[in-house]
Design a protein around this motif. Structure first.
Motif, short mmCIF file in Angstrom:
data_model
loop_
_atom_site.label_atom_id
_atom_site.label_comp_id
_atom_site.label_asym_id
_atom_site.label_seq_id
_atom_site.Cartn_x
_atom_site.Cartn_y
_atom_site.Cartn_z
N GLY A 160 0.81 -1.21 0.00
CA GLY A 160 0.00 0.00 0.00
C GLY A 160 0.85 1.27 0.00
N THR A 161 0.30 2.32 -0.64
CA THR A 161 1.00 3.61 -0.67
C THR A 161 1.17 4.18 0.73
N LYS A 162 0.14 4.03 1.57
CA LYS A 162 0.20 4.54 2.94
C LYS A 162 -0.57 3.57 3.82
N ARG A 163 0.00 3.24 5.00
CA ARG A 163 -0.62 2.31 5.93
C ARG A 163 -0.44 2.82 7.34
N GLY A 164 -1.41 2.57 8.20
CA GLY A 164 -1.28 2.97 9.59
C GLY A 164 -2.62 3.08 10.28
N PHE A 165 -2.58 3.39 11.59
CA PHE A 165 -3.79 3.49 12.39
C PHE A 165 -4.37 4.89 12.26
N LEU A 166 -5.70 4.95 12.08
CA LEU A 166 -6.45 6.18 12.08
C LEU A 166 -7.74 5.96 12.85
N SER A 167 -8.24 7.06 13.42
CA SER A 167 -9.54 6.99 14.11
C SER A 167 -10.62 7.43 13.14
N LYS A 168 -11.65 6.62 13.03
CA LYS A 168 -12.75 6.87 12.09
C LYS A 168 -14.00 7.23 12.89
N ARG A 169 -14.63 8.32 12.51
CA ARG A 169 -15.83 8.77 13.21
C ARG A 169 -17.02 7.90 12.81
N ALA A 170 -17.71 7.39 13.82
CA ALA A 170 -18.85 6.52 13.57
C ALA A 170 -20.06 7.34 13.16
N ALA A 171 -21.12 6.64 12.90
CA ALA A 171 -22.36 7.33 12.52
C ALA A 171 -22.83 8.25 13.63
N GLU A 172 -22.61 7.80 14.89
CA GLU A 172 -22.93 8.69 16.00
C GLU A 172 -21.90 9.80 16.02
N ALA A 173 -22.32 11.00 16.28
CA ALA A 173 -21.44 12.17 16.15
C ALA A 173 -20.32 12.19 17.16
N SER A 174 -20.46 11.49 18.27
CA SER A 174 -19.47 11.64 19.34
C SER A 174 -18.56 10.44 19.49
N ARG A 175 -18.69 9.41 18.69
CA ARG A 175 -17.90 8.19 18.87
C ARG A 175 -16.86 8.06 17.76
N TRP A 176 -15.65 7.69 18.16
CA TRP A 176 -14.53 7.46 17.24
C TRP A 176 -14.02 6.04 17.45
N HIS A 177 -13.73 5.35 16.35
CA HIS A 177 -13.21 3.98 16.42
C HIS A 177 -11.86 3.93 15.73
N GLU A 178 -10.90 3.36 16.38
CA GLU A 178 -9.55 3.25 15.81
C GLU A 178 -9.49 2.03 14.89
N LYS A 179 -9.10 2.26 13.66
CA LYS A 179 -8.99 1.19 12.65
C LYS A 179 -7.59 1.27 12.02
N TRP A 180 -7.23 0.15 11.40
CA TRP A 180 -5.95 0.11 10.66
C TRP A 180 -6.26 0.28 9.18
N PHE A 181 -5.78 1.37 8.59
CA PHE A 181 -6.10 1.73 7.20
C PHE A 181 -4.92 1.39 6.29
N ALA A 182 -5.25 1.05 5.03
CA ALA A 182 -4.23 0.78 3.99
C ALA A 182 -4.75 1.35 2.67
N LEU A 183 -3.95 2.18 2.02
CA LEU A 183 -4.31 2.82 0.74
C LEU A 183 -3.56 2.13 -0.39
N TYR A 184 -4.32 1.61 -1.38
CA TYR A 184 -3.73 0.96 -2.56
C TYR A 184 -4.36 1.57 -3.80
N GLN A 185 -3.53 2.27 -4.60
CA GLN A 185 -4.00 2.98 -5.79
C GLN A 185 -5.11 3.95 -5.40
N ASN A 186 -6.36 3.76 -5.87
CA ASN A 186 -7.44 4.68 -5.52
C ASN A 186 -8.51 4.01 -4.65
#
Length: 552
Positions: free
Chosen positions: A23-49
């Motif tokens: 992947g072009t970029k990989r690492g942990f990011l916090s993603k905002r859930a559907a609820e406005a006040s909750r954040w979930h930490e996920k491991w993201f990986a970007l490949y091409q588009n």
């Protein structure tokens, strides 16, 4: 309304696996859930588009994915928080880097992300900005041009290495010959030693006389050589060599100017227009850019190499050897065939593009560059058309001042013949292409069409005035075209439904001529026409609203 799409799960899993590894970029990011006040930490990986996210770094199956084609990314401020929790925890959350991914299509909610470090957040934003398939295609095109350039350089180096190998072999042969001459001279010197020992016993007066004689011989020899040199300087051969050197210097200056013109064409017009074609509101398409400029960038790379070779030879003046440079250049000049063959078409595409006001405004902005010196894009596109004839003229002048026994004579004559042959081929191809375009234009002017004009063996001759004279025929009402049709097949070539103007005298002349043409078309042909005969047909195409008087 369909709210979901079907996709190949196996393909998506394979892309997720590639994203985890390459992947072009990989690492942990916090993603905002559907609820406005909750954040979930996920491991993201970007490949091409495509952006995948996983529950953890070791997860094998993605929890979801986003298609980033046409999206944008911008930084957002930290969301307001209620005054709960210790102050240190609130400060740590405020220092985190927040950014949002906005999707170009409706109905897709923005993706809100955050990370701990500001530098990491900027890297993620930059990677998402560049995650576009169109950018990948542009980068691939640039890399392909560089690859072609490198392949041409490698081929040139191979040819140069082969020539250098032959030169080394010739030098080895020359060294062996010189060694044999040195051995022969040493043997002669050994035989003359007894004679030299006898000279040492001569009388001193005789030695003085011999010294004076040696001085006089040296003076006479120098005087003779001075006369020879002065005679040569004034000789026609020396004058011819001076003119030859001047032609070479002029050719180097002309080549330098030509490379500069190609540089302006590529860097002042081609590359900026490619960038403009990749913008959100392109004033021109990539296909039109390719049609206008053709392979001008490859031509520039070729002549840059040739110009560097010429400058290297000038540095070794007065020894000027140019034939090997033309031997390297000749196999690569075939790239001019595509440019010359489609030159008229490229100018036509450019004229059509100028109908777009945005493109015309952008083009005038490029032409206003001081490097263009007031010249238009059409002028720069015309320069390569005259380069092959310019080389032919230069070689012709160079051969006029090159002696027949000169070491480069045969090589330069061969280069000149090859260039003339290439020029003839390009001229024939341009003539055939223009002939087909003119015939197609005429065929579109005929109401019911004409299959004969679709035959590539038909040749356009000229456009002229009416065959039928008289005051009743108006050239404004009935302009027409003369077309010479040559056919190698024994078939009828008579065009049906030819419009003939009114008038008794004109009708009689028309009937007589048409009857003769029909007889020629349907006859056996032994006495009337041969296998390669040509028939001249008049076509009348009315430009007014009224119909012709008679149709035959």
């Amino acid at each position: 309304m369909q709210k979901s799409v079907r996709y190949n799960e196996g393909h998506a899993l394979h892309l997720a696996f590639l994203a985890r590894k390459e992947g072009t970029k990989r690492g942990f990011l916090s993603k905002r859930a559907a609820e406005a006040s909750r954040w979930h930490e996920k491991w993201f990986a970007l490949y091409q588009n495509v952006l995948f996210y996983f529950e953890g770094e070791q997860s094998g199956r993605p929890a979801g994915m986003y298609l980033l084609e046409g999206c944008s990314c911008e930084r957002t401020p930290a969301p307001p928080r209620a005054g709960v929790g210790p102050p240190g925890a609130r400060d740590a959350l405020d220092k985190q880097y927040y950014f949002t991914v906005l999707f170009g299509h409706e109905g897709q909610k923005p993706l809100e992300l955050r990370c701990e470090e500001e530098q990491d957040g900027k890297e993620w934003m930059e990677a998402i900005h560049q995650a576009s398939y169109a950018d990948i295609l542009i980068e691939r095109e640039v890399l392909m041009q560089k690859y072609i350039h490198l392949v041409q350089i490698v081929e040139t180096e191979k040819i140069a290495a082969n020539q250098l190998r032959h030169q080394l072999e010739d030098q080895d042969t020359e060294i062996e010959r010189l060694k044999s001459e040195i051995i022969a001279l040493n043997k002669t010197k050994e035989r003359m030693r007894p004679y030299q020992s006898n000279q040492e016993d001569e009388d001193p007066d005789i030695k003085k006389i011999k010294k004076v004689q040696s001085f006089m011989r040296g003076w006479l020899c120098r005087r003779k050589w001075k006369t020879i040199v002065q005679d040569y300087i004034c000789s026609p051969h020396a004058e011819s060599m001076r003119k030859r050197n001047q032609i070479v210097f002029t050719m180097v200056e002309a080549e330098s100017e030509y490379v500069h013109q190609l540089y302006i064409l590529v860097n002042g017009f081609l590359r900026p227009l490619r960038m403009a074609a990749s913008s959100k509101k392109p004033p021109i398409s990539h296909d039109d850019v390719s049609s206008i400029f053709l392979n001008s960038e490859t031509i520039m790379f070729l002549h840059e190499i040739f110009h560097q070779g010429l400058k290297a030879r000038i540095a070794n003046w007065p020894t000027l050897i140019l034939a090997d440079l033309f031997d390297i250049l000749l196999p690569m000049l075939n790239i001019y065939q595509e440019f010359v063959r489609n030159h008229q078409y490229s100018l036509q595409v450019l004229a059509n593009c100028k109908q777009n006001r945005d493109f015309d405004k952008l083009l005038k902005q490029y032409e206003a560059n001081p490097a263009c010196e007031g010249r238009m894009l059409e002028t720069f596109l015309t320069y390569p058309m005259f380069q092959i004839p310019r080389y032919i003229i230069t070689l012709h002048e160079l051969l006029a001042h090159t002696p027949h026994e000169h070491v480069e004579r045969k090589s330069l004559e061969f280069a000149k013949s090859k260039l003339e042959e290439l020029s003839r081929i390009m001229h024939d191809e341009v003539s055939d292409t223009e002939n087909i375009r003119k015939n197609l234009a005429i065929e579109r002017m005929i109401v019911e069409g004409c299959d004969i004009l679709l035959d590539t063996s038909q040749t356009f001759i000229r456009q002229g005035k009416s065959l039928f004279g008289g005051p009743t025929v108006s050239s404004d009402l009935c302009p027409h075209l003369y077309i010479l049709y040559s056919s190698k097949e024994d078939r009828s070539v008579w065009p049906m439904r030819v419009a003939v103007p009114g008038g008794d005298d004109i009708q009689a002349k028309a009937q007589e001529k048409l009857a003769l043409l029909k007889a020629l078309s349907h006859s056996g042909g032994d006495n009337v026409r041969s296998e390669n005969s040509c028939l001249l047909f008049p076509f009348f195409i009315s430009t007014s609203g009224s119909a012709p008087h008679n149709m035959i």
